[in-house]
Design a protein around this motif. Structure first.
Motif, PDB file in Angstrom:
ATOM      1  N   ALA A 182       0.840  -1.205   0.000  1.00 45.86           N
ATOM      2  CA  ALA A 182       0.000   0.000   0.000  1.00 45.86           C
ATOM      3  C   ALA A 182       0.870   1.248   0.000  1.00 45.86           C
ATOM      4  CB  ALA A 182      -0.931  -0.010   1.217  1.00 45.86           C
ATOM      5  N   ASN A 183       1.899   1.257   0.850  1.00 45.30           N
ATOM      6  CA  ASN A 183       2.820   2.403   0.888  1.00 45.30           C
ATOM      7  C   ASN A 183       3.480   2.632  -0.469  1.00 45.30           C
ATOM      8  OD1 ASN A 183       2.302   2.716   3.609  1.00 45.30           O
ATOM      9  ND2 ASN A 183       4.128   1.624   4.278  1.00 45.30           N
ATOM     10  N   SER A 184       3.875   1.528  -1.118  1.00 46.62           N
ATOM     11  CA  SER A 184       4.560   1.633  -2.409  1.00 46.62           C
ATOM     12  C   SER A 184       3.641   2.211  -3.478  1.00 46.62           C
ATOM     13  CB  SER A 184       5.056   0.248  -2.849  1.00 46.62           C
ATOM     14  OG  SER A 184       5.972  -0.270  -1.909  1.00 46.62           O
ATOM     15  N   TYR A 185       2.391   1.738  -3.523  1.00 46.39           N
ATOM     16  CA  TYR A 185       1.463   2.248  -4.538  1.00 46.39           C
ATOM     17  C   TYR A 185       1.010   3.674  -4.235  1.00 46.39           C
ATOM     18  CZ  TYR A 185       1.308  -2.113  -7.094  1.00 46.39           C
ATOM     19  OH  TYR A 185       1.656  -3.190  -7.862  1.00 46.39           O
ATOM     20  N   ALA A 186       1.139   4.109  -2.999  1.00 49.21           N
ATOM     21  CA  ALA A 186       0.847   5.513  -2.679  1.00 49.21           C
ATOM     22  C   ALA A 186       1.828   6.425  -3.408  1.00 49.21           C
ATOM     23  CB  ALA A 186       0.927   5.732  -1.173  1.00 49.21           C
ATOM     24  N   TYR A 187       3.098   5.997  -3.520  1.00 48.01           N
ATOM     25  CA  TYR A 187       4.092   6.798  -4.255  1.00 48.01           C
ATOM     26  C   TYR A 187       3.767   6.844  -5.743  1.00 48.01           C
ATOM     27  CZ  TYR A 187       7.180   7.282  -0.248  1.00 48.01           C
ATOM     28  OH  TYR A 187       7.717   7.635   0.974  1.00 48.01           O
ATOM     29  N   TYR A 188       3.200   5.759  -6.264  1.00 43.99           N
ATOM     30  CA  TYR A 188       2.801   5.727  -7.668  1.00 43.99           C
ATOM     31  C   TYR A 188       1.473   6.456  -7.906  1.00 43.99           C
ATOM     32  CZ  TYR A 188       6.190   2.640  -9.924  1.00 43.99           C
ATOM     33  OH  TYR A 188       7.330   2.118 -10.493  1.00 43.99           O
ATOM     34  N   GLN A 189       0.782   6.759  -6.812  1.00 44.78           N
ATOM     35  CA  GLN A 189      -0.530   7.397  -6.852  1.00 44.78           C
ATOM     36  C   GLN A 189      -1.529   6.557  -7.644  1.00 44.78           C
ATOM     37  OE1 GLN A 189      -0.475  11.615  -7.713  1.00 44.78           O
ATOM     38  NE2 GLN A 189       1.447  11.916  -6.630  1.00 44.78           N
ATOM     39  N   LYS A 190      -1.403   5.237  -7.513  1.00 41.40           N
ATOM     40  CA  LYS A 190      -2.348   4.312  -8.132  1.00 41.40           C
ATOM     41  C   LYS A 190      -3.406   3.958  -7.101  1.00 41.40           C
ATOM     42  CE  LYS A 190       0.813   2.327 -11.560  1.00 41.40           C
ATOM     43  NZ  LYS A 190       1.412   1.093 -12.107  1.00 41.40           N
ATOM     44  N   LYS A 191      -4.507   4.702  -7.146  1.00 44.21           N
ATOM     45  CA  LYS A 191      -5.533   4.572  -6.105  1.00 44.21           C
ATOM     46  C   LYS A 191      -6.171   3.177  -6.067  1.00 44.21           C
ATOM     47  CE  LYS A 191      -5.576   8.769  -4.297  1.00 44.21           C
ATOM     48  NZ  LYS A 191      -6.691   9.732  -4.453  1.00 44.21           N
ATOM     49  N   ASP A 192      -6.369   2.550  -7.238  1.00 42.81           N
ATOM     50  CA  ASP A 192      -7.005   1.231  -7.254  1.00 42.81           C
ATOM     51  C   ASP A 192      -6.153   0.210  -6.503  1.00 42.81           C
ATOM     52  OD1 ASP A 192      -9.081   2.243  -8.698  1.00 42.81           O
ATOM     53  OD2 ASP A 192      -8.414   1.458 -10.638  1.00 42.81           O
ATOM     54  N   SER A 193      -4.860   0.163  -6.835  1.00 46.50           N
ATOM     55  CA  SER A 193      -3.946  -0.772  -6.165  1.00 46.50           C
ATOM     56  C   SER A 193      -3.766  -0.401  -4.699  1.00 46.50           C
ATOM     57  CB  SER A 193      -2.583  -0.777  -6.868  1.00 46.50           C
ATOM     58  OG  SER A 193      -2.713  -1.273  -8.176  1.00 46.50           O
ATOM     59  N   LEU A 194      -3.684   0.906  -4.442  1.00 51.60           N
ATOM     60  CA  LEU A 194      -3.531   1.388  -3.069  1.00 51.60           C
ATOM     61  C   LEU A 194      -4.701   0.926  -2.205  1.00 51.60           C
ATOM     62  CD1 LEU A 194      -2.384   3.144  -0.789  1.00 51.60           C
ATOM     63  CD2 LEU A 194      -3.392   5.135  -1.910  1.00 51.60           C
ATOM     64  N   ASN A 195      -5.919   1.142  -2.662  1.00 50.22           N
ATOM     65  CA  ASN A 195      -7.095   0.754  -1.883  1.00 50.22           C
ATOM     66  C   ASN A 195      -7.207  -0.760  -1.751  1.00 50.22           C
ATOM     67  OD1 ASN A 195      -8.497   3.214  -1.051  1.00 50.22           O
ATOM     68  ND2 ASN A 195      -8.656   3.635  -3.238  1.00 50.22           N
ATOM     69  N   LYS A 196      -6.811  -1.470  -2.801  1.00 43.67           N
ATOM     70  CA  LYS A 196      -6.824  -2.937  -2.754  1.00 43.67           C
ATOM     71  C   LYS A 196      -5.969  -3.449  -1.599  1.00 43.67           C
ATOM     72  CE  LYS A 196      -4.969  -6.866  -5.348  1.00 43.67           C
ATOM     73  NZ  LYS A 196      -4.290  -7.285  -6.603  1.00 43.67           N
ATOM     74  N   TYR A 197      -4.752  -2.889  -1.471  1.00 42.74           N
ATOM     75  CA  TYR A 197      -3.840  -3.396  -0.437  1.00 42.74           C
ATOM     76  C   TYR A 197      -4.160  -2.836   0.948  1.00 42.74           C
ATOM     77  CZ  TYR A 197      -1.343  -5.776  -4.070  1.00 42.74           C
ATOM     78  OH  TYR A 197      -1.047  -6.631  -5.093  1.00 42.74           O
ATOM     79  N   ILE A 198      -4.822  -1.684   1.001  1.00 42.37           N
ATOM     80  CA  ILE A 198      -5.325  -1.207   2.295  1.00 42.37           C
ATOM     81  C   ILE A 198      -6.398  -2.177   2.804  1.00 42.37           C
ATOM     82  CG2 ILE A 198      -6.725   0.571   3.413  1.00 42.37           C
ATOM     83  CD1 ILE A 198      -5.170   2.665   1.813  1.00 42.37           C
ATOM     84  N   ARG A 199      -7.308  -2.590   1.917  1.00 42.25           N
ATOM     85  CA  ARG A 199      -8.361  -3.536   2.315  1.00 42.25           C
ATOM     86  C   ARG A 199      -7.757  -4.863   2.777  1.00 42.25           C
ATOM     87  NH1 ARG A 199     -10.877  -1.442  -2.320  1.00 42.25           N
ATOM     88  NH2 ARG A 199     -10.259  -3.283  -3.536  1.00 42.25           N
TER      89      ARG A 199
END
Length: 219
Positions: A182-199
Motif C-alpha cells: 500500500a505504501n509503495s502504490y501511494a508513491y505511484y498514486q495508483k488509487k485502485d492498487s492502493l485501496n486494494k492493499y489497504i483492504r
C-alpha cells in the motif's frame, strides 16, 4: 654491557617481526560480510581451521554448527549489538558458505547501517539460495524502497513491489507485506492498487496502515 646491548637489539628485532606479522594480517575483517573476501594471513587461517575443527566436534556436522552461529547472529542483531552479530554471521558463513541465513543476516545488518545498496546484494544472495523465505523478500523490498527514497529512481520502487509480491505469495497472511505494498502504490498514486492493499491489510490488522496513506487514499 655488550651482552645487554645484544639482548636489547634482539628484543627490538622480535618486536619488529611481531609488528610485521600483525601488519600482514588484515584487521577488522570479522566486522565485514564474508570477512571482506580478503586474503587472510597464516595465523588467521590457522585460527579458522581450529574453529571449524572444534565446531565439528560439538555439532553433528558443519551445517548444523552454521545454523547455531546464524541463530546467535540473530540473537545479537535483535539486541542491536551489530558488531557481535556480524561476527556470528561470519562464523556461520565460514562453516557453510551457502547458508542463506548468513547472507540474510549480512543484508539486514547493512540495511540497519543504512548501507542499502550493499544490503540488497546479500539479500539477493540469500534469496538465490532459499527462494521460499518471504521475510527475506520483504527485507529486500524495504532496502529497495530506501534506495528509491534516496535516488528518486522508480526502478527501485518497482523492485520493491516485485519483492513484496513474492513475499505475499509465500506468506499470504502477513499484514506487514500488504501494508508495505500500500505504501509503495501511494508513491505511484495508483488509487485502485492502493485501496486494494489497504483492504487486504485491514482484514489482517488495520493498525499496520500509515494514517497518512489512508488519508491519501480517501482524497
Amino acid at each position: 654491557m655488550k651482552r645487554i646491548l645484544i639482548f636489547s637489539l634482539f628484543l627490538v628485532f622480535l618486536t619488529n617481526i611481531n609488528f610485521s606479522r600483525a601488519q600482514d594480517c588484515p584487521q577488522g575483517i570479522n566486522l565485514i560480510p564474508m570477512y571482506g573476501q580478503v586474503k587472510k594471513c597464516t595465523q588467521q587461517i590457522q585460527s579458522d581451521n581450529q574453529f571449524i575443527e572444534e565446531a565439528e566436534k560439538q555439532f553433528k556436522n558443519k551445517k548444523a554448527a552454521s545454523e547455531y552461529y546464524a541463530n546467535k547472529g540473530w540473537e545479537y542483531f535483535y539486541k542491536d549489538e551489530l558488531d557481535t552479530s556480524m561476527k556470528r554471521f561470519n562464523q556461520a558463513w565460514l562453516l557453510d558458505n551457502e547458508n542463506p541465513n548468513a547472507f540474510w543476516g549480512f543484508g539486514n545488518i547493512l540495511g540497519k547501517k543504512k548501507e542499502y545498496e550493499k544490503s540488497v546484494v546479500y539479500l539477493e544472495k540469500s534469496i538465490a539460495l532459499d527462494p521460499n523465505n518471504g521475510k527475506v523478500f520483504y527485507c529486500a523490498a524495504v532496502s529497495y524502497g530506501q534506495i528509491f527514497m534516496e535516488k528518486n529512481d522508480k526502478k527501485y520502487l518497482d523492485l520493491a513491489i516485485k519483492n513484496l509480491n513474492k513475499a505475499v505469495k509465500i506468506e499470504p497472511k502477513n499484514g506487514s507485506y500488504y501494508a508495505q505494498l500500500a505504501n509503495s502504490y501511494a508513491y505511484y498514486q495508483k488509487k485502485d492498487s492502493l485501496n486494494k492493499y489497504i483492504r487486504k491489510t485491514d482484514e489482517i490488522d488495520p493498525k499496520l496502515i500509515n494514517p497518512e496513506v489512508r488519508k491519501f487514499a480517501k482524497k
